[in-house]
Design a protein around this motif. Structure first.
Motif, PDB file in Angstrom:
ATOM      1  N   PHE A  28       0.831  -1.211   0.000  1.00  0.00           N
ATOM      2  CA  PHE A  28       0.000   0.000   0.000  1.00  0.00           C
ATOM      3  C   PHE A  28       0.862   1.257   0.000  1.00  0.00           C
ATOM      4  O   PHE A  28       0.338   2.366   0.076  1.00  0.00           O
ATOM      5  CB  PHE A  28      -0.985   0.014   1.176  1.00  0.00           C
ATOM      6  CG  PHE A  28      -0.373  -0.280   2.515  1.00  0.00           C
ATOM      7  CD1 PHE A  28       0.399   0.645   3.174  1.00  0.00           C
ATOM      8  CD2 PHE A  28      -0.598  -1.517   3.110  1.00  0.00           C
ATOM      9  CE1 PHE A  28       0.942   0.377   4.411  1.00  0.00           C
ATOM     10  CE2 PHE A  28      -0.058  -1.796   4.351  1.00  0.00           C
ATOM     11  CZ  PHE A  28       0.715  -0.846   5.003  1.00  0.00           C
ATOM     12  N   CYS A  46      -4.247   1.875  -2.651  1.00  0.00           N
ATOM     13  CA  CYS A  46      -5.588   2.333  -3.012  1.00  0.00           C
ATOM     14  C   CYS A  46      -5.475   3.749  -3.559  1.00  0.00           C
ATOM     15  O   CYS A  46      -4.945   4.633  -2.879  1.00  0.00           O
ATOM     16  CB  CYS A  46      -6.503   2.315  -1.786  1.00  0.00           C
ATOM     17  SG  CYS A  46      -8.083   3.158  -2.038  1.00  0.00           S
ATOM     18  N   ASP A  56     -13.579   3.285  -0.863  1.00  0.00           N
ATOM     19  CA  ASP A  56     -13.152   2.396  -1.944  1.00  0.00           C
ATOM     20  C   ASP A  56     -12.485   1.126  -1.423  1.00  0.00           C
ATOM     21  O   ASP A  56     -12.769   0.023  -1.896  1.00  0.00           O
ATOM     22  CB  ASP A  56     -12.184   3.132  -2.873  1.00  0.00           C
ATOM     23  CG  ASP A  56     -12.896   4.165  -3.737  1.00  0.00           C
ATOM     24  OD1 ASP A  56     -14.111   4.348  -3.527  1.00  0.00           O
ATOM     25  OD2 ASP A  56     -12.238   4.790  -4.597  1.00  0.00           O
ATOM     26  N   CYS A  57     -11.558   1.271  -0.465  1.00  0.00           N
ATOM     27  CA  CYS A  57     -10.824   0.097   0.017  1.00  0.00           C
ATOM     28  C   CYS A  57     -11.350  -0.392   1.361  1.00  0.00           C
ATOM     29  O   CYS A  57     -10.857  -1.390   1.902  1.00  0.00           O
ATOM     30  CB  CYS A  57      -9.334   0.386   0.127  1.00  0.00           C
ATOM     31  SG  CYS A  57      -8.897   1.581   1.423  1.00  0.00           S
ATOM     32  N   SER A 109      -5.635  -1.666  -3.164  1.00  0.00           N
ATOM     33  CA  SER A 109      -6.452  -1.534  -4.373  1.00  0.00           C
ATOM     34  C   SER A 109      -7.319  -2.772  -4.577  1.00  0.00           C
ATOM     35  O   SER A 109      -7.101  -3.818  -3.959  1.00  0.00           O
ATOM     36  CB  SER A 109      -5.542  -1.345  -5.589  1.00  0.00           C
ATOM     37  OG  SER A 109      -4.748  -2.515  -5.787  1.00  0.00           O
ATOM     38  N   ASP A 110      -8.310  -2.648  -5.472  1.00  0.00           N
ATOM     39  CA  ASP A 110      -9.174  -3.785  -5.793  1.00  0.00           C
ATOM     40  C   ASP A 110      -8.358  -4.956  -6.322  1.00  0.00           C
ATOM     41  O   ASP A 110      -8.639  -6.118  -6.001  1.00  0.00           O
ATOM     42  CB  ASP A 110     -10.222  -3.377  -6.838  1.00  0.00           C
ATOM     43  CG  ASP A 110     -11.245  -2.399  -6.276  1.00  0.00           C
ATOM     44  OD1 ASP A 110     -11.399  -2.366  -5.046  1.00  0.00           O
ATOM     45  OD2 ASP A 110     -11.873  -1.678  -7.082  1.00  0.00           O
TER      46      ASP A 110
END
Length: 795
Positions: A140, A173, A295-296, A302-303
């Motif tokens: 990350f 992310c 989002d995360c 990240s996805d």
């Protein structure tokens, strides 16, 4: 005698010799410390333990190691001065494991601080399905980027230009940039949307209707100045909040318009919060809110990084697990291809459990760990180390530990020793002193009354000695004959922060309440979620106090303010003359008292200023006196001396005397009021903070382990202080592991039964006598042993 039978000279270096140590308050002491043994340094707070162990032995070892590097490398390292000592002989490489909190970098976690996350990333880069890339694809701290462009290179003797594409797959992310949370503005704290721009709607400091900002926003031609903000169109609101810098003309003057949000980011948020004026800091704290990244979902990843899994678990799932559970999951993983990696990661995770930190998770921000948790986290690196003949230096490793956990800590200290290392421990707890091979007791008092070796030898020898530590080693507090009756209760209902399990508990008011339980059971979470922030509640936690080498107890506590005013009133000059940081400062050293010379890669030289002779003030200032003393004379006084000086007669200053009395109440009577904060030990700083916050008009005081750094002889004084607070009508709640404090309590709330997922429940709430009689919890059993024990061996 054959040459082979003669003892080798190398075998004779079995001690660390210290001759003539004078660092801080040490009085030229000389000692020999046995190598490959566990040596515990004892003595009252401020007796010189840290000066000897950390500032002399460990500091010189580090300085000598740094000198082995090239001049170029040394230029990037902190420069260390040689300690004030005549001889230091027999030193080995020193590894210091202190209680400094870990850096509060938002991307630093328990996993990154111990390399456990680095090993987990490698594991997923080898076994993750689908395979998404190298280990950095799960980091990350690394963003995914891609690009293209022309590159020129030589080929077959001629220059060739080709188009090249490149890409880096990182795990960050993109929304929160690896922080796990995003900051947002509470718009209701920026303006009153019922007002128009011409009416001055802004609640931002300095943004009044008549000021420049008010005129700029009401003078634009793309915003209606007479319509309430709540009636703005979506486009108008976006221009008000986010518009890029745009040239406008207001009252014939060319100005630049910029949206409120970017303007605030530049003018307020780009500054250090601690350097802000109080009203600006209060505004920022109100206006900026932090929330979990949508989002995360707080995982920082990240996805793509979360899509790769091992046995149905993503790396985000594993780092969210409690470490003890993660260790069990890893044991079930069968992957011979990465067996060495699995063994190393398994050992690291098991070390967390052994050291009493199995309740943490790898994604826990490092900055949220307490001093004791940070120290034990640093220990993880050394438990599996192959190094031997190393000197390990520990600063009160039992801080924050329940009596049950101290037993495991002792096992780890002995394990390090048995590998052939020298272990030096600064400690007050009898349980640790009892396992020492060698004890060095410093004193006899603190500050100027300390700095001497009062005893060195075995634990039994210490016990039979006449030193303060020896006399107190077997002291045991008894349960009180009677307890106070509460005046009411503070109801806590449904507390669920962190590992708390919908806790319902009544906290009695008007009495001394001790909140206890093993480390990680949820004590601090209960205080944070249900007590802190309420009106009338003053929380004294373990966060560090800030202070430069110019700061001292007089400046930190506000004591210097009434003293300067009294000097000014008595002499008819300005108060600023009696400050070494203002007009009274010596012009040569600018009030520092010393002249610093930068010697490049070598340690800076600090030479006492010849102009003021280290006194920090202009010579003319010393001619002004109050009560027959100059300002320098006053700053050289101890807290006790100053308390007597300002108590009565022509030098009476009630405001100063009140502050000095609080400092004496917390056991700091020996400190010089002008002593730099940088020379204070951790325990001294904690109590200085306690004395300062006691001045706040609170109805309830919540103290987080106030016995940290306190000698056995000082605990009684602390209990007397807590009694005074309660007798004055205050409610006192203490988070504490020390059995003497538990025995002195009027009411005990015990959380547990274990740590992390195994804790978060109230396992006992009642009178200390009932807890001892029932022995139904870990705390109850240890407290029962304590109040009935005759020696530490019976605990």
């Amino acid at each position: 005698m054959k040459a082979s039978d003669r003892p080798m000279a190398a075998d004779s270096h079995d001690t660390i010799r210290v001759l003539g140590a004078r660092e801080n308050n040490l009085r030229g002491i000389s000692i020999e410390i046995p190598k490959r043994r566990l040596t515990v340094f004892t003595g009252v707070s401020g007796s010189g333990k840290s000066s000897l162990v950390f500032n002399t032995i460990a500091a010189e070892s580090q300085r000598l190691i740094n000198e082995t590097y090239s001049a170029f490398v040394q230029g990037f390292m902190p420069t260390l001065a040689r300690p004030d000592v005549d001889v230091l002989d027999g030193l080995t490489t020193a590894i210091t494991v202190d209680q400094q909190r870990m850096g509060a970098d938002p991307r630093s976690t328990v996993g990154t601080a111990t390399d456990a996350y680095a090993m987990l990333r490698i594991l997923f880069s080898r076994l993750g399905d689908p395979h998404i890339g190298s280990a950095q694809a799960f980091s990350f701290n690394v963003a995914s980027i891609s690009g293209a462009g022309a590159v020129t290179f030589e080929k077959a003797g001629r220059k060739v230009k080709e188009r090249r594409d490149f890409s880096i797959v990182g795990g960050m992310c993109p929304r929160c940039e690896g922080r796990g949370e995003v900051s947002d503005f509470d718009l209701s704290q920026l303006y009153d949307d019922s007002k128009s721009l011409s009416e001055g709607p802004f609640t931002i400091p300095g943004w009044g209707a008549e000021g420049w900002y008010g005129r700029i926003y009401s003078g634009t031609d793309f915003l209606d100045p007479n319509r309430p903000i709540r009636d703005f169109t979506e486009e108008e609101l976006n221009d008000l909040l986010y518009k890029e810098p745009t040239k406008i003309k207001v009252d014939g003057i060319n100005l630049t318009y910029e949206g409120i949000i970017p303007k605030i980011r530049k003018s307020f948020l780009s500054k250090d919060r601690e350097a802000m004026q109080p009203h600006i800091r209060a505004f920022v704290d109100r206006a900026i809110v932090f929330r979990v990244c949508p989002d995360c979902r707080g995982t920082r990843l990240s996805d793509l990084a979360r899509s790769s899994k091992i046995s149905g678990m993503s790396i985000a799932d594993l780092t969210t697990m409690q470490i003890s559970e993660l260790a069990d999951w890893l044991r079930e993983l069968d992957a011979p291809a990465v067996a060495p990696l699995l063994d190393s990661l398994q050992h690291t995770l098991d070390s967390f459990v052994r050291i009493g930190l199995g309740y943490l998770s790898l994604n826990r921000p490092a900055g949220t760990l307490s001093g004791g948790e940070a120290q034990r986290t640093r220990m993880i690196r050394h438990l599996g180390s192959s190094l031997t003949d190393v000197t390990y230096v520990f600063d009160e490793p039992t801080t924050g530990l329940h009596a049950h956990d101290i037993e495991r800590m002792n096992e780890l200290l002995l394990e390090l020793r048995d590998k052939g290392n020298t272990v030096l421990v600064v400690e007050h707890k009898p349980e640790v002193i009892d396992i020492a091979d060698h004890v060095i007791d410093l004193g006899p008092g603190a500050g100027a009354a300390g700095g001497e070796v009062c005893f060195q030898g075995t634990v039994d020898g210490l016990r039979s000695s006449a030193t303060v530590t020896g006399r107190r080693l077997d002291d045991r507090a008894a349960l009180k004959d009677s307890v106070r009756a509460p005046s009411g209760v503070l109801e806590i209902r449904g507390a669920s922060l962190h590992n708390l399990r919908e806790v319902d508990v009544d906290v009695p008011l008007g009495v001394l309440v001790v909140l206890t339980g093993v480390a990680g059971s949820g004590k601090s979470s209960l205080v944070t979620s249900s007590m802190a922030g309420r009106d009338g509640v003053v929380v004294v936690d373990q966060s560090a106090i800030k202070g430069s080498r110019r700061s001292n107890p007089a400046t930190y506590t506000g004591l210097l303010d009434p003293i300067r005013k009294a000097f000014a009133k008595a002499t008819g000059v300005k108060p600023a003359l009696f400050s070494a940081n203002s007009e009274g400062a010596c012009p040569a050293c600018k009030g520092a008292g010393v002249i610093y010379t930068d010697l490049g890669i070598m340690a800076d030289m600090a030479v006492p200023c010849e102009e003021c002779e280290g006194r920090r003030f202009r010579p003319s200032v010393l001619g002004y006196t109050f009560g027959g003393r100059s300002i320098v004379d006053v700053l050289e006084m101890s807290v006790t001396e100053a308390g007597e000086f300002f108590a009565a007669g022509e030098s009476r200053i009630p405001a100063a005397h009140r502050i000095l009395r609080r400092l004496a109440d917390v056991g700091l009577g020996y400190l010089r009021i002008g002593q730099p904060l940088t020379t204070l030990s951790g325990g001294e700083r904690q109590r200085l903070k306690l004395a300062t916050q006691m001045a706040e008009k609170g109805e309830m005081y919540v103290l987080d382990e106030p016995t940290a750094g306190l000698h056995l002889a000082d605990v009684g004084q602390l209990l007397a202080l807590l009694d005074r607070l309660v007798d004055d009508g205050r409610s006192v709640v203490v988070i504490e592991h020390h059995q003497a404090v538990m025995a002195h309590a009027d009411w005990i709330i015990d959380l547990g039964p274990g740590a992390g997922h195994d804790g978060g429940r109230v396992v006992f709430a009642g009178l200390p006598g009932d807890l001892v009689a029932e022995r139904s919890t870990l705390t109850g059993r240890h407290l029962a042993d304590y109040v009935g024990a005759e020696s530490p061996s019976h605990q």
